[in-house]
Each structure stands twice: as C-alpha cells, then as structure tokens.
Enzyme design. Structure first.
Site, PDB file in Angstrom:
ATOM      1  N   ASP A 595     -36.817  12.853   6.300  1.00  0.00           N
ATOM      2  CA  ASP A 595     -36.028  13.993   6.786  1.00  0.00           C
ATOM      3  C   ASP A 595     -36.695  14.509   8.059  1.00  0.00           C
ATOM      4  O   ASP A 595     -37.907  14.785   8.077  1.00  0.00           O
ATOM      5  CB  ASP A 595     -35.974  15.089   5.717  1.00  0.00           C
ATOM      6  CG  ASP A 595     -34.878  16.091   6.013  1.00  0.00           C
ATOM      7  OD1 ASP A 595     -34.410  16.132   7.166  1.00  0.00           O
ATOM      8  OD2 ASP A 595     -34.507  16.839   5.096  1.00  0.00           O
ATOM      9  N   LEU A 596     -35.934  14.613   9.141  1.00  0.00           N
ATOM     10  CA  LEU A 596     -36.512  15.051  10.414  1.00  0.00           C
ATOM     11  C   LEU A 596     -36.817  16.552  10.362  1.00  0.00           C
ATOM     12  O   LEU A 596     -36.056  17.358   9.810  1.00  0.00           O
ATOM     13  CB  LEU A 596     -35.553  14.751  11.563  1.00  0.00           C
ATOM     14  CG  LEU A 596     -35.192  13.279  11.784  1.00  0.00           C
ATOM     15  CD1 LEU A 596     -34.358  13.127  13.050  1.00  0.00           C
ATOM     16  CD2 LEU A 596     -36.438  12.413  11.852  1.00  0.00           C
ATOM     17  N   ASP A 638     -29.603  14.229   9.583  1.00  0.00           N
ATOM     18  CA  ASP A 638     -30.918  13.759  10.054  1.00  0.00           C
ATOM     19  C   ASP A 638     -31.726  13.163   8.903  1.00  0.00           C
ATOM     20  O   ASP A 638     -32.950  13.177   8.927  1.00  0.00           O
ATOM     21  CB  ASP A 638     -31.689  14.910  10.710  1.00  0.00           C
ATOM     22  CG  ASP A 638     -31.903  16.085   9.752  1.00  0.00           C
ATOM     23  OD1 ASP A 638     -31.256  16.090   8.684  1.00  0.00           O
ATOM     24  OD2 ASP A 638     -32.704  16.974  10.072  1.00  0.00           O
TER      25      ASP A 638
END
Length: 744
Positions: A595-596, A638
């Site tokens: 997960d960004l 993302d």
C-alpha cells in the site's frame, strides 16, 4: 344346310377372307406397337421349357436370335446375374402357384460385350391344362439401365449431401414438410438441442424448440379479428414464403438450457415450383453474445485509459460523428477537440479511401464482422495528408443493439512512406487469409482422398497444383496441437468411427507449408448399402480469429490497463493456482500486500494524471524487483500485491526490503518539482488448504499492521510453528531481526 366338309359358298368365303384380313391387320398393328416401345417379347412353354422371343429380346443383350438358338428357359438363366437369379425364380414360382397376378422382376443380364444391363421383365400365364396347371406364359422385358443408374446416382447424391450436412455440426439444420412435421434433423441440431433424430423426425413441430414466453409475446400482435393466434410454424414460415428470413431467437434444449441462436428459414420448392416444405438453419450465438457482454463490461471498467492512451482514440456515432476524442488524436489531425466534435470522420477521410471504409462499417453494422483494420488517409487541418492505421470495433448493448464505434488511430505516415514494400506484403497476406474457406475432404477408411474441394486442394497442395484426389491423407496433411506443435497426430486414429480423438482436442493445428493454422475438425461417416461405415467426410475450419478473440477477451478481463499488471480478477486466478500448487507439492509460497504511503496528496495537489504517472512508475519498480515467474498485480487505487512462488517468509522479507528501498528512492519529475511516495508492505505465507479470501486477509492484516506502526516498513506474519524453514539455508542471520524500515 351344307354338308360337313363342303366348301364354303361365296358369302362365307368372303367373310372368312375379311376375318383373316382383320386378324392380319391386328397382328401387324400389335407388332408395330411392340416395335415402337422397343420391348423384347417372349413366350414360354411351361412344360417343355422352350421359349420363343422376338428379335428385340435378343438385341437388348447384344445378340441375334440365331446366336442364342436354341432359346430355352436356361438361356434366360444363363444370362441373368447370379445374385438376381434366385429372386427372379422366387417371383416366377409365386406367380405360377397363383399367389400373384403376374410375374414382375428387375434383374441384371450380361450383355454380349461383357457388361451388365438392367432389365425389367414382366409376364403372366395365359393357358392352363384341365387340372389348372400352367401351360403357356408370355411377357416382355425392357432395358431400364439408364433409369436404374439414375436411381443409384440419386441415392448416392442424397447420401453425400446428408454426409456434408451432418459434417457441419456447428450449424443446426432442420427441415419440415408443408405442415411443419420435421423430416430432417442433422448432427448439428442434435448438438444444439439435445434431441435424437428418432425423437423428432416425423413426430414434432419445430415450435417445440422455442422459448414459450418469448414466442407468446411475438405471436400476440399477430392475432386475427377473432383473437386466434397463428401457430409458431405458421408465423415463421409466413416470413419465409418468398425467400430466406433470419431472426434471433431463444431455443430451449431438451435438458431445459436456453441458447441464443440466429435462425434462417428458407422455402423448399420442387423443380416444378411446388412448395415441398421449409428448411431452417440455426447457429448458436450464445458464446459470441457472452464474449460481447464481457467486452462491454471491460470497456466500461477501463474507460479511464481512453484519455491517457498514446494512440489516437475516438468514440464515433453510428452516423459517423465524433462523440469524443482524446488529446493524441487531436495532435495527429491538428484539430482541437471542439473542432473535431463539430464534424464527422467522412469529412476528414481522403475521398479515395472513403468507399472502402464505409463498406467495412456496413459489415460491422450488418453483423458480418466484429471489427476491422485498415490503413487510410486523413486530411489534416493544415491540408496535409496523414496516413493512419485504423482499428474499429462496434460496441453493442447487452442485448445486441449497436451503440457506437470505438476507433484507434496510429499515425503511420513515416512508416507508410518508408515501408511500402512491407505493407504490400502484409496486404497480400491479409487478402489471402480473407479468401480462405472451409476445407471439405471425403476419404475411405484406408485414408485415400476421394474428393477435395478447391479450398482443401489449395491448402494441401498449393495454388494451381494438381488435385490431391487419390493421395494418402498422411502424405499431404499434418495435424498437431497447440500443446505439442512438434508431435504430429496419427491421422489413422481419426479414420476410426469409434475414436473420440477429435473430441479430445480443441487446440488442433494444421500444418500448411511452414505455418501452423488453428483449426476445428468435424467428421461425418459414409455408410454403404449394407449399413457399414465405408468412409468419412472431414470439414476443416480455420478458427484463427476465434481463438485470438478468446485470448483478447481473457486479456481485457485480467489486465489492468494503466499499469499493464494483472488486475484483481487475474490476481485471484493466479493466487488460486499458487494455493493449489502448494497443496500438491508442499513447496513454500508467500503473498505480499503493498500500500503506497502519502499517495493521496499527489492526486489532491497535482491531479489524477500525476497519480497515474506515479502508479506506472511504482508498477515498473515492482515488476523489475521480482522474478519473471512472480505475479505482480494492481488490486485497485494505490494497492498492489505480489505472489512469490517457491519463496519462504524470510526470503520474501528480503525481497520486500529491497522493494521498500527502491520505492523510497523513486522520484518522478512533474512540472517544476518531483513526486515521491513511501510504501507499507505486509507478508503472509500461502497455505495449501487456504481459500483465496483467507490468504488475502492474512497479507492485508500485515500491511495494515505496517501502516499502524508508522508506515514505510515491512511486517511479516509469525510462523505457524517453530523450527527453521527448509528453504532458508543461509538465512539464519535474519532470525530475531526487526522488520526493515521500521519497528518490528
């Protein structure tokens, strides 16, 4: 009164003379009639066996009466074919015993020149003795060879036509009489509807196959003034009374399954123009509609790729007006978006290319093709000519109604002028492929080709080559499969009526020169008069485009258009395969959730294009940071995931640490600044007895933990049991070490 034996007087003599003259005239007329009909006559003494025949009787078998003398019943027996003599004798005995009014036999007789001719022999007893025993019999026979040969040719033709109809089992063929009773039901109809011919022929009306509610809705507006509804057969054949009529219907199989079909109905007339019945040909279009439905949903799901595509893209109305265009197309043609939306594609198409383009558009709308490709010239805003490689497909609603066209345009002006020879070669190849039709071969059970149509001759022997009739099939054709393209199939197996070798292969390839062409092969069996299989008919169809469309549909359904990574659907399929592999082999595998960090501010501050650029850059880092055998997927937004086959948790942590550092140092230029993000990574083991949801939940929990512990770090789930991992030789120094990039 005259005495017995006295000569007749003048009146009696005159009467006798007239009677004799009448008898002579009648005999002459009878002989003229017999000669006119070219009939051979015979008389037979049933007691002595002696026969008396006319000259024509002998001429029919190529002899004169003198050559056959003395003529007896043995003369007839000697000339009759041995296979027909017993039947002829049985028919004769039946008449002589009084069980039939006359003797009538069709048999073969040997001609003087050695060949056999067909003779129709008829006669009856005309004289009996006092005890009722037959004394004399007379009759005639005629040469009916032409008629009999015509009958046999007609029977052979019907057999071949039936075999060709049955070989095309992708098309259901159902014929009826004028009352709607089915009298032909081919193998394609059996495959489509699940009934056997015995259950249908002579017993049912084709209305049985239609979905009842759909047909009721169709028939309701056709009610007459008294409210009577026509039958299904009456309604459908009314449309086909003057010619072929086609319509899409829902058919109901014997097992209750519904199939969408395109049904074409045509009238059947005799040579004299009398209506004999109707024939319906139905093609199952259910798979095609399903593919279109998937393509429609995929187009809706990935519409965001339209504006950012590097190719020129446009949505075009059915009338040809631009509904929407992307920036790339505006750049190719030199117009602004507003200017393009005010005109149609016909205005910007070079006049010399417009006719061909419109013809292909017509094919799309008529359903004759699903898409088309062509190179054409556009008129740019500055008066320049732009060569474009155009790809057009038609988007349809779920129920098949056309909505609009999707066009992709690549500027190939430079390539056009620098690669004319290459394009001409491609054009010739395309024209050749477009001209290919189904191949039809008739073979005996030994593999000798008895008949090959033009397409088969062209494919197997080359253009302009001598016919392949008489050749051995193994000498002129080679079949393989997509999974073993270098291992030819034994074609002798395909000549065995009991073999299901064709049914086991949906991936056949035909070797045509240096090419391997995807094909479907269907067979039908020819039967002799004894009912035994004597040969086979093969229909070989080129399915190159069909298999390509299937692959394209799967690609669209399982690939993220922005990053070109697997999407969630593709990821779940790969994850299920990984779980199955672990259960089967016991080999370790790990699942990584990514997960960004700080991605949302990029979208909020710089816009979605900046976010897309960052997602593409991160996808590139992930793709190059793992092995080719690993699966990298974008799950949405993302969020990313990586399936690491044959990889323990410790080794997965090392890989994740490297990815963490690569993303941390990633910098994407944007405007006057640069965009950066961090990432939180969670890792869990893939168990052989886990479900897809359980595996996803385990990795997602570790990713959530990484977020909670300050982001920009890697978290790994605790092992299920203690002890070293057998795949981690040399990794002992990692024991007890905290997770990379953050608290452990």
């Amino acid at each position: 009164m005259k005495r017995n034996g006295a000569p007749p007087d003048g009146d009696e003599a005159a009467a006798l003379a007239r009677a004799l003259q009448d008898t002579t005239e009648q005999r002459r007329r009878l002989e003229m009639i017999i000669d006119g009909t070219a009939m051979g006559t015979w008389e037979w003494n049933c007691q002595t066996g002696a026969m008396r025949v006319n000259e024509r009787w002998a001429q029919i078998v190529g002899y004169t009466r003198e050559e056959l003398s003395p003529i007896t019943s043995q003369t007839f027996s000697r000339l009759v074919h041995p296979d027909d003599l017993a039947q002829s004798n049985a028919l004769l005995r039946e008449h002589l015993d009084g069980r039939s009014p006359h003797y009538d036999s069709l048999c073969r007789m040997r001609h003087k020149q050695g060949h056999w001719i067909w003779v129709q022999d008829r006669g009856r007893v005309y004289e009996w003795d006092a005890e009722g025993r037959p004394l004399r019999m007379a009759g005639a026979h005629a040469d009916v060879s032409d008629l009999q040969n015509a009958r046999e040719d007609a029977a052979d033709t019907r057999q071949r036509l039936q075999a060709v109809v049955d070989a095309s089992d992708e098309v259901a063929v159902i014929a009826t009489d004028i009352h709607g009773v089915v009298n032909l039901f081919n193998t394609g109809a059996q495959k489509l509807l699940g009934y056997t011919p015995e259950e249908v022929i002579g017993q049912v009306n084709p209305g049985l196959f239609h979905e009842i509610h759909e047909m009721q809705d169709y028939l309701r507006p056709l009610a007459d003034a008294e409210g009577r509804l026509p039958t299904v057969f009456e309604a459908l054949t009314a449309h086909a009374a003057q010619g072929t009529w086609s319509h899409q219907w829902t058919f109901v199989r014997k097992d209750g399954e519904h199939r969408q079909v395109r049904l074409s109905i045509s009238p059947l007339d005799s040579g004299s123009g009398q209506r004999m019945g109707y024939v319906g040909m139905a093609v199952d279009i259910t798979p095609l509609l399903e593919v279109r439905e998937q393509a429609y949903l995929a187009a809706e799901k990935f519409a965001g790729a339209f504006s950012s595509a590097a190719l020129g893209m446009a949505l075009v109305s059915l009338e040809g007006r631009w509904l929407d265009v992307n920036d790339a197309l505006c750049g190719i043609l030199g117009y602004t978006r507003a200017e393009l939306l005010e005109i149609d594609f016909q205005t910007l198409t070079h006049p010399d290319d417009l006719h061909a383009d419109l013809a292909l558009v017509g094919d799309l709308l008529a359903g004759r093709r699903d898409h088309y490709h062509m190179e054409k010239r556009y008129l740019g805003k500055g008066g320049n000519v732009v060569w474009g490689r155009l790809s057009v497909s038609l988007v349809r609603a779920p129920h098949g109604e056309p909505l609009h066209f999707v066009s992709q345009i690549q500027d190939v002006t430079v390539q056009r002028f620098s690669g004319q020879q290459l394009r001409e070669s491609e054009h010739r190849t395309r024209v050749t492929l477009d001209a290919v039709a189904d191949m039809v071969l008739t073979l005996d059970l030994a593999g000798h080709i008895q008949y090959a149509n033009a397409a088969a001759t062209r494919a197997l022997a080359g253009e302009g080559a001598a016919p392949v009739t008489g050749s051995q099939i193994q000498d002129v054709m080679e079949l393989t499969t997509e999974y073993a393209p270098r291992s030819p199939l034994d074609l002798a197996v395909l000549l065995d009526a009991e073999s299901n070798a064709v049914d086991l292969h949906s991936d056949l390839l035909l070797s045509v020169g240096a090419q391997l062409v995807p094909v479907d092969l269907t067979r039908a069996w020819l039967q002799g008069e004894d009912g035994q299989v004597s040969g086979t008919v093969w229909v070989i169809r080129d399915v190159t485009q069909q298999r390509a469309r299937q692959r394209e549909a799967r690609h669209l359904a399982e690939v993220d258009p922005l990053t070109e990574l697997s999407n969630r659907r593709g990821f779940e399929a790969h994850l299920q395969e990984a779980i199955t592999r672990v259960a089967r082999t016991g080999q370790s595998a790990s699942l990584m959730f990514i997960d960004l960090d700080n991605f949302k501010p990029i979208n909020d501050s710089h816009g979605h294009l900046a976010g897309d650029a960052m997602l593409w850059a991160v996808a590139t880092v992930l793709r190059h940071g793992v092995r080719d055998s690993d699966i990298v997927a974008r799950l949405g937004g993302d969020e990313f995931a990586v399936i690491l086959a044959g990889c323990s948790l410790r080794r997965a942590r090392r890989i994740a640490s490297d990815l963490l550092e690569s993303v941390r140092t990633l910098s994407v230029p944007w405007g006057a600044g640069r965009l950066v993000v961090g990432t939180s990574i969670g890792i869990a083991a893939i168990g052989g007895h886990m479900s897809v949801d359980a595996a996803v939940a385990a990795a997602d929990a570790q990713c959530y933990r990484a977020k909670a512990l300050g982001k920009n770090n890697v978290q790994v789930e605790a092992p299920v049991h203690g002890g070293p991992d057998p795949l981690d030789v040399g990794d002992a120094e990692l024991d007890g070490e905290s997770s990379e990039g953050g608290p452990g």
